[in-house]
Design a protein around this motif. Structure first.
Motif, PDB file in Angstrom:
ATOM      1  N   CYS A  62       0.433  -3.388   7.473  1.00  0.00           N
ATOM      2  CA  CYS A  62      -0.687  -3.907   6.668  1.00  0.00           C
ATOM      3  C   CYS A  62      -1.842  -4.355   7.562  1.00  0.00           C
ATOM      4  O   CYS A  62      -3.008  -4.140   7.233  1.00  0.00           O
ATOM      5  CB  CYS A  62      -0.220  -5.065   5.790  1.00  0.00           C
ATOM      6  SG  CYS A  62       0.836  -4.561   4.442  1.00  0.00           S
ATOM      7  N   TYR A  63      -1.532  -4.967   8.686  1.00  0.00           N
ATOM      8  CA  TYR A  63      -2.573  -5.372   9.622  1.00  0.00           C
ATOM      9  C   TYR A  63      -3.333  -4.157  10.142  1.00  0.00           C
ATOM     10  O   TYR A  63      -4.570  -4.157  10.189  1.00  0.00           O
ATOM     11  CB  TYR A  63      -1.962  -6.151  10.787  1.00  0.00           C
ATOM     12  CG  TYR A  63      -2.918  -6.318  11.935  1.00  0.00           C
ATOM     13  CD1 TYR A  63      -3.926  -7.277  11.873  1.00  0.00           C
ATOM     14  CD2 TYR A  63      -2.848  -5.511  13.057  1.00  0.00           C
ATOM     15  CE1 TYR A  63      -4.828  -7.413  12.911  1.00  0.00           C
ATOM     16  CE2 TYR A  63      -3.738  -5.646  14.097  1.00  0.00           C
ATOM     17  CZ  TYR A  63      -4.725  -6.603  14.017  1.00  0.00           C
ATOM     18  OH  TYR A  63      -5.621  -6.737  15.042  1.00  0.00           O
ATOM     19  N   LEU A  64      -2.614  -3.121  10.531  1.00  0.00           N
ATOM     20  CA  LEU A  64      -3.276  -1.911  11.032  1.00  0.00           C
ATOM     21  C   LEU A  64      -4.121  -1.252   9.945  1.00  0.00           C
ATOM     22  O   LEU A  64      -5.223  -0.762  10.214  1.00  0.00           O
ATOM     23  CB  LEU A  64      -2.253  -0.916  11.572  1.00  0.00           C
ATOM     24  CG  LEU A  64      -1.605  -1.292  12.903  1.00  0.00           C
ATOM     25  CD1 LEU A  64      -0.467  -0.341  13.225  1.00  0.00           C
ATOM     26  CD2 LEU A  64      -2.634  -1.302  14.015  1.00  0.00           C
ATOM     27  N   LEU A  65      -3.630  -1.242   8.707  1.00  0.00           N
ATOM     28  CA  LEU A  65      -4.398  -0.683   7.600  1.00  0.00           C
ATOM     29  C   LEU A  65      -5.694  -1.468   7.397  1.00  0.00           C
ATOM     30  O   LEU A  65      -6.771  -0.880   7.261  1.00  0.00           O
ATOM     31  CB  LEU A  65      -3.561  -0.701   6.320  1.00  0.00           C
ATOM     32  CG  LEU A  65      -4.255  -0.184   5.069  1.00  0.00           C
ATOM     33  CD1 LEU A  65      -4.555   1.305   5.211  1.00  0.00           C
ATOM     34  CD2 LEU A  65      -3.396  -0.436   3.852  1.00  0.00           C
ATOM     35  N   ALA A  66      -5.609  -2.791   7.391  1.00  0.00           N
ATOM     36  CA  ALA A  66      -6.809  -3.612   7.210  1.00  0.00           C
ATOM     37  C   ALA A  66      -7.762  -3.465   8.383  1.00  0.00           C
ATOM     38  O   ALA A  66      -8.981  -3.392   8.198  1.00  0.00           O
ATOM     39  CB  ALA A  66      -6.409  -5.082   7.039  1.00  0.00           C
TER      40      ALA A  66
END
Length: 100
Positions: A62-66
């Motif tokens: 999720c961090y990489l997506l954001a």
């Protein structure tokens, strides 16, 4: 980011992070010695309530997506909103999407 230094494209980073978080087995933690596992259980609330896959693998994805898509979502919202009220609504939604 180590993956960036290795030349892994952003889309591949996100894809493989989510793939790893979905395919990682739950019972792999039986390989971790009991003392380390109990320390992790006591010190990390996310691990205690959600488990290893969620707290370490899924949140990383999720961090990489954001990180890779958050700015694009805000720019898309600014370009495609029909009125000023929709601009505000879309920016709030895009910002929350980028935050998550």
């Amino acid at each position: 980011n180590a993956l960036h230094r290795l030349g892994v494209p952003p889309a591949a980073q996100v894809f493989f992070s989510f793939l790893l978080s979905c395919l990682f087995p739950d019972d792999i933690l039986e390989l971790v010695p009991g003392a380390e596992l109990s320390w992790l259980w006591e010190k990390d609330a996310a691990f205690r309530y959600k488990g290893f896959r969620w707290s370490f693998l899924f949140l990383t994805a999720c961090y990489l997506l954001a990180f890779h898509c958050g700015a694009h979502a805000v720019h898309f919202a600014r370009r495609h909103a029909p009125t000023s009220r929709w601009v505000v609504a879309m920016l709030v939604g895009a910002s929350w999407t980028g935050f998550l």
